[in-house]
Scaffold this active site. Structure first.
Site, PDB file in Angstrom:
ATOM      1  N   CYS A   1       0.784  -1.232  -0.116  1.00 34.36           N
ATOM      2  CA  CYS A   1      -0.008   0.052   0.013  1.00 34.36           C
ATOM      3  C   CYS A   1       0.915   1.163   0.086  1.00 34.36           C
ATOM      4  O   CYS A   1       1.652   1.504   0.944  1.00 34.36           O
ATOM      5  CB  CYS A   1      -1.094   0.024   1.228  1.00 34.36           C
TER       6      CYS A   1
ATOM      7  N   CYS B   1      -0.200   3.841  -6.903  1.00 32.04           N
ATOM      8  CA  CYS B   1      -0.890   3.073  -6.016  1.00 32.04           C
ATOM      9  C   CYS B   1      -1.352   1.570  -6.553  1.00 32.04           C
ATOM     10  O   CYS B   1      -1.430   1.313  -7.527  1.00 32.04           O
ATOM     11  CB  CYS B   1      -2.481   3.820  -5.923  1.00 32.04           C
TER      12      CYS B   1
END
Length: 261
Positions: free
Chosen positions: A70, A177
């Protein structure tokens, strides 16, 4: 061998699939936070609190290494996570692939969440690895959430919006991302100009998977006999891969190779 991965949502699937391809014999623990996502709009303190809770759930299964798959958690929470878990549990963060993207030359666009775009962390990476290279930061509001929920209309709208804000002369896109790697080819199609050379995309899944193995002193063995388990934790609760995960190739691959325990 047991390797854990954590994220706010299903953005951990690309890295998990990469680990599975390198070591089909490794047990996997996937821990994410449907109760608290999206993390992007939260304060750094709140992100860190939730990231540690998700990591705690994974750590309870005694993995040998934990991949923080993440970017938002890596930007805001790695120091706190390392202070909490290391050296007993090595922590592997996810850094946007700005260094290899800049090395290729040309105009680089970094697609990332609003929380990561413009952050001191990302700006520091640009200054360190992309000095003298044209770099455009492109915030992608709503894209990570749309990918997590497999909301086709929202994915299409968010990609179109970001593509419209990406300069036409961009040669390389950094997928800042992990969720974006699940729709990488759709991003490529939206940004690629007919009269330009093939667009180069840089994700992180393969790099963090390889780094996790190096950290625990294990070599890749893609031909190893498949004898492994897959544990799924949703905000700490044991579950199966949700239907949204199975809309993506990586989720279907993980279910096929290692049925959920």
């Amino acid at each position: 061998m047991k390797i854990a991965l954590m994220d706010s949502g299903i953005g951990l699937l690309p890295a998990a699939a990469a680990v599975r391809r390198l070591r089909p014999d490794a047990d996997l623990v996937l821990s994410w936070d449907p109760d608290g996502m999206p993390w992007g709009p939260r304060t750094p303190e709140d992100i860190t609190q939730r990231a540690i809770a998700v990591a705690e759930a994974a750590a309870a299964h005694a993995p040998e290494v934990l991949i923080v798959a993440c970017n938002t958690a890596s930007v805001h929470s790695l120091p706190a996570m390392r202070a909490r878990f290391e050296p007993d549990l090595p922590i592997i963060g996810t850094v946007p692939a700005i260094k290899p993207a800049a090395a290729g030359g040309g105009h680089v666009a970094i697609w990332a969440t609003p929380a990561t775009t413009g952050s001191a962390y990302q700006r520091g990476l640009i200054e360190e690895f992309a000095a003298g290279v044209a770099v455009t930061e492109v915030a992608c509001p709503g894209l990570a959430d749309a990918v997590h929920h497999a909301d086709e209309a929202a994915i299409e709208a968010a990609i179109a919006s970001a593509a419209a804000r990406t300069p036409e002369d961009v040669t390389t896109v950094v997928l800042g991302c992990t969720n974006y790697e699940l729709v990488a080819e759709r991003i490529r199609a939206a940004v690629q100009r007919p009269d330009r050379p093939p667009l180069v995309l840089h994700g992180t899944a393969g790099a963090v998977a390889a780094q996790a193995l190096r950290r625990i002193g294990v070599e890749p063995a893609p031909d190893a006999v498949v004898d492994s388990t897959l544990t799924v934790l949703l905000s700490g609760r044991e579950a199966t891969l949700p239907d949204t995960a199975l809309t993506y190739e990586e989720g279907r691959f993980l279910r096929t190779v290692s049925p959920v325990r």
